[in-house]
Enzyme design. Structure first.
Site: not given
Ligand SMILES: NC(=O)c1ccc[n+]([C@@H]2O[C@H](COP(=O)([O-])OP(=O)(O)OC[C@H]3O[C@@H](n4cnc5c(N)ncnc54)[C@H](O)[C@@H]3O)[C@@H](O)[C@H]2O)c1
Length: 453
Positions: A263, A266
């Protein structure tokens, strides 16, 4: 409530499992068929403490299901969360919103009845407007509202954070969205978790501003740590001294090798880019990013200096690869830049991480991964702790001293005191305090002893 979650990564899975645990009926959707079939079997693709048992329990109780199919679950849902990734866009660092917009289009075609679409992914200000525009364009007669509900969970403590949040931020522009989200988070309302209703744009900005502030706080203490080393002060005393002031607070005042993770890197860059687009640059954040980038490679130089200025042909043991403990997430971990710089200088790397090695193997074919810290330390000219995993807090230094080529320990997470390490003959380097040497080590050559001193 019936809830669909698009994207079953860290955020989608944790949110889905916790919302199911609150009693909602949740379907987690992902376009990655391999991931979904593993999840259906109860195989969890990420390491997050407590997540596996939570998912398995809710799968068994039939409150949680996994699918690649949008139409059924989205059509039936009262609330559809978008939790897809928003990585840095190649080339310019803007948040890449292609997955968010793709999800919006797929949702539009599946909508039936009144539905609230909620962006949980971290997205720049104005993305909610665009999601609304896309859905309206694809499906002009749909009955829907778009809300923003940024996620603040921390990997490693994600379930606790989701169920006991400091606050829940909900950005809405309609009564429908407000009512539905109040129902979704009803168990947390009852627990008196603070809920902050804002405009959609404010909610989007709150997430970036929060992450940028925390990144700035870490970078601040890292710079003060560097100053401590020059003036012979101790960063842990300084951090305690300033953190005891309620206006400052003690969290995020741990000096280290620089922030990383999925996070902060980016999100800080994405904030900079969108602020520039609006003609209102955030220069403190720009400086934070520049300092942090430089810091990671500077950490490699410290290791090289500690072994006498040259690591060519030498083995460096790395303890911890993930960007923090209790996760297997390697995204933007400081270990990546540090190991790269050490390899560039000719070092051979032996590494161990309790959970991150599967991910790490995809990054490096030329790192020797070992199954425990002692095997990683074998014949090493220096040991460097990069992640403060619990199991590194009570290392057997007597055993390590016998294994290494040179007893040098660089503790980039400040988990030891100099006395604990130097009494076993190690030279000890930590962040934000003068380095300390121990009694002359017995198993090193005179030239290596010089390097230690
Ligand atoms: N990881 C963290 O600690 C965290 C904390 C707060 C916020 N966020 C935010 O949450 C969001 C998700 O982060 P993450 O770490 O869970 O990402 P991640 O990469 O672990 O998971 C994203 C998932 O979305 C799926 N995906 C992508 N496009 C898709 C579509 N069109 N239809 C269905 N599935 C689809 C991918 O296959 C993947 O499994 C980001 O914006 C991130 O900045 C993450």
């Amino acid at each position: 409530m019936k809830i669909a979650i698009i994207g079953s990564g860290y955020v989608g899975l944790v949110s889905g499992a916790c919302l199911a645990d609150f009693g909602h009926t949740v379907t987690c959707i992902d376009k990655d068929a391999f991931k979904i079939s593993a999840l259906k079997r109860g195989d969890i693709p990420i390491f997050e403490p407590g997540l596996e048992s939570l998912i398995v329990r809710n799968l068994q109780d039939e409150r949680l299901t996994f699918t690649t199919d949008f139409a059924g679950p989205v059509g039936e849902a009262d609330a559809v969360f978008i939790a897809v990734g928003t990585p840095s866009r190649r080339g310019d660092g803007h948040a890449d919103l292609c997955h968010v917009y793709e999800a919006a289009r797929e949702i539009a075609h599946a909508l039936r009845g009144s539905t609230v679409v909620i962006t949980k992914s971290t997205v720049p200000v104005g993305t909610g407007d665009e999601v609304e525009r896309i859905i309206r364009e694809e499906c002009p007669h749909a009955d829907f509202a778009v809300a923003s509900n940024p996620e603040f969970l921390r990997e490693g403590a994600a379930i606790q954070d989701f169920k006991h949040p400091d606050r829940i931020v909900i950005g809405v522009e309609s009564d429908l969205a407000r009512q539905v989200l109040m129902q979704v988070y009803r168990p947390l309302f009852l627990n008196k978790s603070p809920v902050l209703f804002t405009s959609r744009r404010s909610a989007e900005l709150i997430k970036y501003a929060a992450n940028a502030f925390l990144a700035m706080k870490i970078t601040f203490i890292n710079e003060i740590a560097d100053l401590c080393e020059k003036v012979n002060a101790d960063i842990q005393e300084v951090a305690l001294g300033i953190g005891s002031d309620n206006r400052i607070g003690s969290k995020f005042l741990h000096a280290g090798p620089g922030f990383g993770g999925s996070c902060f890197p980016k999100d800080t860059v994405a904030l900079i880019k969108s602020a520039q687009d609006y003609g209102s640059s955030v220069r403190l954040v720009e400086t934070t990013v520049a300092i942090n980038d430089a810091r990671k490679r500077a950490m490699a130089r410290r290791i090289i200096e500690a072994v006498g200025g040259n690591v060519r042909g030498k083995t460096i043991a790395i303890f911890g690869l993930t960007f923090k403990p209790n996760t297997d997430d390697m995204r933007e971990a400081p270990s990546i830049s540090i190991i790269q710089a050490l390899q560039d200088a000719g070092a051979h790397i032996q590494a161990y991480d309790p959970k991150g090695m599967e991910q790490a193997r995809m990054l490096w074919s030329d790192v020797a991964f070992r199954s425990n810290p002692y095997d990683a330390a074998e014949n090493a000219s220096a040991i460097c702790i990069l992640t403060e995993w619990e199991q590194f807090r009570a290392l057997d230094f007597k055993r390590l001293a016998k294994l290494v080529a040179t007893p040098i320990m660089l503790d980039f997470r400040n988990i030891y005191s100099a006395d604990e390490v130097t009494r076993h003959g190690f030279a000890y380097f930590r962040i934000g305090a003068a380095s300390r040497t121990g009694p002359a080590p017995t198993n090193v050559s005179p030239s290596e002893q010089e390097a230690v001193a």
